[in-house]
Write a protein that holds these residues in place. Structure first.
Motif, PDB file in Angstrom:
ATOM      1  N   ASP A   6     -43.175  12.575 -25.294  1.00 39.25           N
ATOM      2  CA  ASP A   6     -44.257  13.332 -24.659  1.00 39.25           C
ATOM      3  C   ASP A   6     -43.928  13.602 -23.189  1.00 39.25           C
ATOM      4  OD1 ASP A   6     -46.654  14.579 -24.199  1.00 39.25           O
ATOM      5  OD2 ASP A   6     -47.883  12.776 -24.415  1.00 39.25           O
ATOM      6  N   PRO A   7     -42.945  14.467 -22.925  1.00 38.58           N
ATOM      7  CA  PRO A   7     -42.471  14.662 -21.552  1.00 38.58           C
ATOM      8  C   PRO A   7     -43.514  15.228 -20.591  1.00 38.58           C
ATOM      9  CG  PRO A   7     -41.511  16.305 -23.007  1.00 38.58           C
ATOM     10  CD  PRO A   7     -42.231  15.320 -23.880  1.00 38.58           C
ATOM     11  N   SER A   8     -44.542  15.890 -21.101  1.00 33.37           N
ATOM     12  CA  SER A   8     -45.551  16.448 -20.194  1.00 33.37           C
ATOM     13  C   SER A   8     -46.447  15.376 -19.584  1.00 33.37           C
ATOM     14  CB  SER A   8     -46.405  17.495 -20.909  1.00 33.37           C
ATOM     15  OG  SER A   8     -47.186  16.882 -21.910  1.00 33.37           O
ATOM     16  N   HIS A   9     -46.430  14.160 -20.144  1.00 27.79           N
ATOM     17  CA  HIS A   9     -47.241  13.068 -19.596  1.00 27.79           C
ATOM     18  C   HIS A   9     -46.415  12.069 -18.787  1.00 27.79           C
ATOM     19  CE1 HIS A   9     -50.479  13.957 -22.779  1.00 27.79           C
ATOM     20  NE2 HIS A   9     -50.775  14.534 -21.640  1.00 27.79           N
ATOM     21  N   LEU A  10     -45.163  12.396 -18.557  1.00 27.90           N
ATOM     22  CA  LEU A  10     -44.289  11.576 -17.715  1.00 27.90           C
ATOM     23  C   LEU A  10     -43.913  12.402 -16.496  1.00 27.90           C
ATOM     24  CD1 LEU A  10     -42.324   9.238 -17.021  1.00 27.90           C
ATOM     25  CD2 LEU A  10     -40.667  10.321 -18.566  1.00 27.90           C
ATOM     26  N   VAL A  11     -44.090  11.814 -15.321  1.00 27.15           N
ATOM     27  CA  VAL A  11     -43.683  12.499 -14.095  1.00 27.15           C
ATOM     28  C   VAL A  11     -42.764  11.591 -13.293  1.00 27.15           C
ATOM     29  CG1 VAL A  11     -45.824  13.843 -13.928  1.00 27.15           C
ATOM     30  CG2 VAL A  11     -45.591  11.738 -12.623  1.00 27.15           C
ATOM     31  N   VAL A  12     -41.943  12.227 -12.496  1.00 19.28           N
ATOM     32  CA  VAL A  12     -41.200  11.522 -11.466  1.00 19.28           C
ATOM     33  C   VAL A  12     -41.705  12.084 -10.143  1.00 19.28           C
ATOM     34  CG1 VAL A  12     -39.220  13.126 -11.538  1.00 19.28           C
ATOM     35  CG2 VAL A  12     -38.937  10.831 -10.573  1.00 19.28           C
ATOM     36  N   MET A  13     -42.071  11.188  -9.256  1.00 22.01           N
ATOM     37  CA  MET A  13     -42.518  11.595  -7.932  1.00 22.01           C
ATOM     38  C   MET A  13     -41.386  11.291  -6.963  1.00 22.01           C
ATOM     39  SD  MET A  13     -46.043  10.715  -6.008  1.00 22.01           S
ATOM     40  CE  MET A  13     -46.687  11.858  -4.813  1.00 22.01           C
ATOM     41  N   PHE A  14     -40.872  12.345  -6.342  1.00 17.07           N
ATOM     42  CA  PHE A  14     -39.822  12.204  -5.347  1.00 17.07           C
ATOM     43  C   PHE A  14     -40.492  11.844  -4.031  1.00 17.07           C
ATOM     44  CE2 PHE A  14     -38.247  15.072  -8.573  1.00 17.07           C
ATOM     45  CZ  PHE A  14     -37.009  14.511  -8.857  1.00 17.07           C
ATOM     46  N   LEU A  15     -40.097  10.727  -3.462  1.00 16.24           N
ATOM     47  CA  LEU A  15     -40.731  10.208  -2.257  1.00 16.24           C
ATOM     48  C   LEU A  15     -39.888  10.510  -1.026  1.00 16.24           C
ATOM     49  CD1 LEU A  15     -41.695   6.699  -3.673  1.00 16.24           C
ATOM     50  CD2 LEU A  15     -43.162   8.738  -3.523  1.00 16.24           C
ATOM     51  N   LYS A  16     -40.559  10.659   0.106  1.00 20.41           N
ATOM     52  CA  LYS A  16     -39.873  10.906   1.373  1.00 20.41           C
ATOM     53  C   LYS A  16     -39.060   9.684   1.788  1.00 20.41           C
ATOM     54  CE  LYS A  16     -39.586  13.535   5.182  1.00 20.41           C
ATOM     55  NZ  LYS A  16     -38.759  14.715   5.164  1.00 20.41           N
ATOM     56  N   SER A  17     -39.591   8.496   1.517  1.00 19.92           N
ATOM     57  CA  SER A  17     -38.882   7.264   1.846  1.00 19.92           C
ATOM     58  C   SER A  17     -39.076   6.251   0.723  1.00 19.92           C
ATOM     59  CB  SER A  17     -39.373   6.698   3.181  1.00 19.92           C
ATOM     60  OG  SER A  17     -40.761   6.433   3.118  1.00 19.92           O
ATOM     61  N   VAL A  18     -38.277   5.211   0.740  1.00 22.67           N
ATOM     62  CA  VAL A  18     -38.360   4.165  -0.278  1.00 22.67           C
ATOM     63  C   VAL A  18     -39.708   3.456  -0.161  1.00 22.67           C
ATOM     64  CG1 VAL A  18     -37.356   1.978  -1.068  1.00 22.67           C
ATOM     65  CG2 VAL A  18     -35.867   3.830  -0.286  1.00 22.67           C
ATOM     66  N   ALA A  19     -40.366   3.283  -1.289  1.00 26.36           N
ATOM     67  CA  ALA A  19     -41.649   2.562  -1.309  1.00 26.36           C
ATOM     68  C   ALA A  19     -41.393   1.070  -1.186  1.00 26.36           C
ATOM     69  CB  ALA A  19     -42.398   2.874  -2.598  1.00 26.36           C
ATOM     70  N   LYS A  20     -42.167   0.413  -0.340  1.00 32.01           N
ATOM     71  CA  LYS A  20     -42.063  -1.041  -0.184  1.00 32.01           C
ATOM     72  C   LYS A  20     -42.709  -1.721  -1.382  1.00 32.01           C
ATOM     73  CE  LYS A  20     -42.298  -0.747   4.826  1.00 32.01           C
ATOM     74  NZ  LYS A  20     -43.072   0.367   5.339  1.00 32.01           N
ATOM     75  N   ASP A  21     -42.152  -2.856  -1.781  1.00 31.47           N
ATOM     76  CA  ASP A  21     -42.677  -3.598  -2.932  1.00 31.47           C
ATOM     77  C   ASP A  21     -44.159  -3.913  -2.787  1.00 31.47           C
ATOM     78  OD1 ASP A  21     -40.190  -3.560  -4.149  1.00 31.47           O
ATOM     79  OD2 ASP A  21     -39.647  -5.581  -3.481  1.00 31.47           O
ATOM     80  N   LYS A  22     -44.585  -4.323  -1.596  1.00 32.14           N
ATOM     81  CA  LYS A  22     -46.003  -4.659  -1.392  1.00 32.14           C
ATOM     82  C   LYS A  22     -46.895  -3.423  -1.552  1.00 32.14           C
ATOM     83  CE  LYS A  22     -46.352  -4.254   3.655  1.00 32.14           C
ATOM     84  NZ  LYS A  22     -47.324  -3.178   3.662  1.00 32.14           N
ATOM     85  N   ASP A  23     -46.394  -2.258  -1.160  1.00 30.02           N
ATOM     86  CA  ASP A  23     -47.173  -1.025  -1.310  1.00 30.02           C
ATOM     87  C   ASP A  23     -47.249  -0.600  -2.776  1.00 30.02           C
ATOM     88  OD1 ASP A  23     -47.578  -0.966   1.433  1.00 30.02           O
ATOM     89  OD2 ASP A  23     -45.857   0.340   1.796  1.00 30.02           O
ATOM     90  N   VAL A  24     -46.170  -0.815  -3.514  1.00 31.68           N
ATOM     91  CA  VAL A  24     -46.176  -0.508  -4.951  1.00 31.68           C
ATOM     92  C   VAL A  24     -47.184  -1.422  -5.649  1.00 31.68           C
ATOM     93  CG1 VAL A  24     -44.817  -0.475  -7.084  1.00 31.68           C
ATOM     94  CG2 VAL A  24     -43.817   0.374  -4.946  1.00 31.68           C
ATOM     95  N   GLU A  25     -47.227  -2.689  -5.246  1.00 30.43           N
ATOM     96  CA  GLU A  25     -48.210  -3.624  -5.818  1.00 30.43           C
ATOM     97  C   GLU A  25     -49.634  -3.171  -5.496  1.00 30.43           C
ATOM     98  OE1 GLU A  25     -49.824  -6.376  -8.080  1.00 30.43           O
ATOM     99  OE2 GLU A  25     -47.689  -5.934  -8.000  1.00 30.43           O
TER     100      GLU A  25
END
Length: 160
Positions: free
Chosen positions: A88-107
């Protein structure tokens, strides 16, 4: 290369007008994505050049997100949701980020996500499965950017 905002025909035209200084610049459908060759050394240098020129030439303040062909191949290879991408590729996205996300922010993002979405961060990309659909989700680009503290632009996994 892609702006961090939703691409409109006007914005895509403005970005394309900047691309005249690059070799082989072409737009990929109406996605807001451009493909071109550049001799600028790093993604960060190229992003800075594009942002500076957009301000100077077009009075346009926009974030640019650059990925090389090699990096895009890595994005595909590192997709943690291969089955979902096939099924189901229409329900999967990749978000290209300006910078690497910090682990604490991902949490923090995981804690803020109240729906069935599944989130994985890898480097400057965030992969998200939206089982109930993207349009109905409360996990929006604005929420993601706010929690991660960086700009991003999402593309679904559908092939062009």
């Amino acid at each position: 290369m892609s702006p961090a905002t939703t691409a409109s025909p006007c914005l895509s035209f403005a970005i394309f007008s900047l691309s005249s200084v690059f070799d082989g610049a072409r737009s990929l459908l109406q996605s807001g994505n451009l493909i071109f060759q550049s001799f600028v050394e790093t993604d960060a240098d190229l992003e800075h050049l594009l942002e500076t020129q957009a301000r100077k030439r077009l009075n346009l303040r926009a974030d640019f997100l650059v990925r090389t062909a090699k990096e895009l191949k890595t994005v595909v290879a590192h997709n943690p949701f291969r089955d979902e991408g096939e099924r189901d590729p229409s329900h999967l996205v990749v978000m290209f980020l300006k910078s690497v996300a910090k682990d604490k922010d991902v949490e923090e993002l995981h804690l803020a996500s109240t729906g069935p979405e599944i989130i994985r961060a890898k480097g400057r990309e965030l992969y998200v499965v939206y089982p109930g659909g993207i349009g109905r989700s409360r996990l929006t680009n604005a929420l993601i950017e706010r929690k991660l503290g960086t700009r991003g632009t999402a593309r679904n996994w559908n092939p062009y």
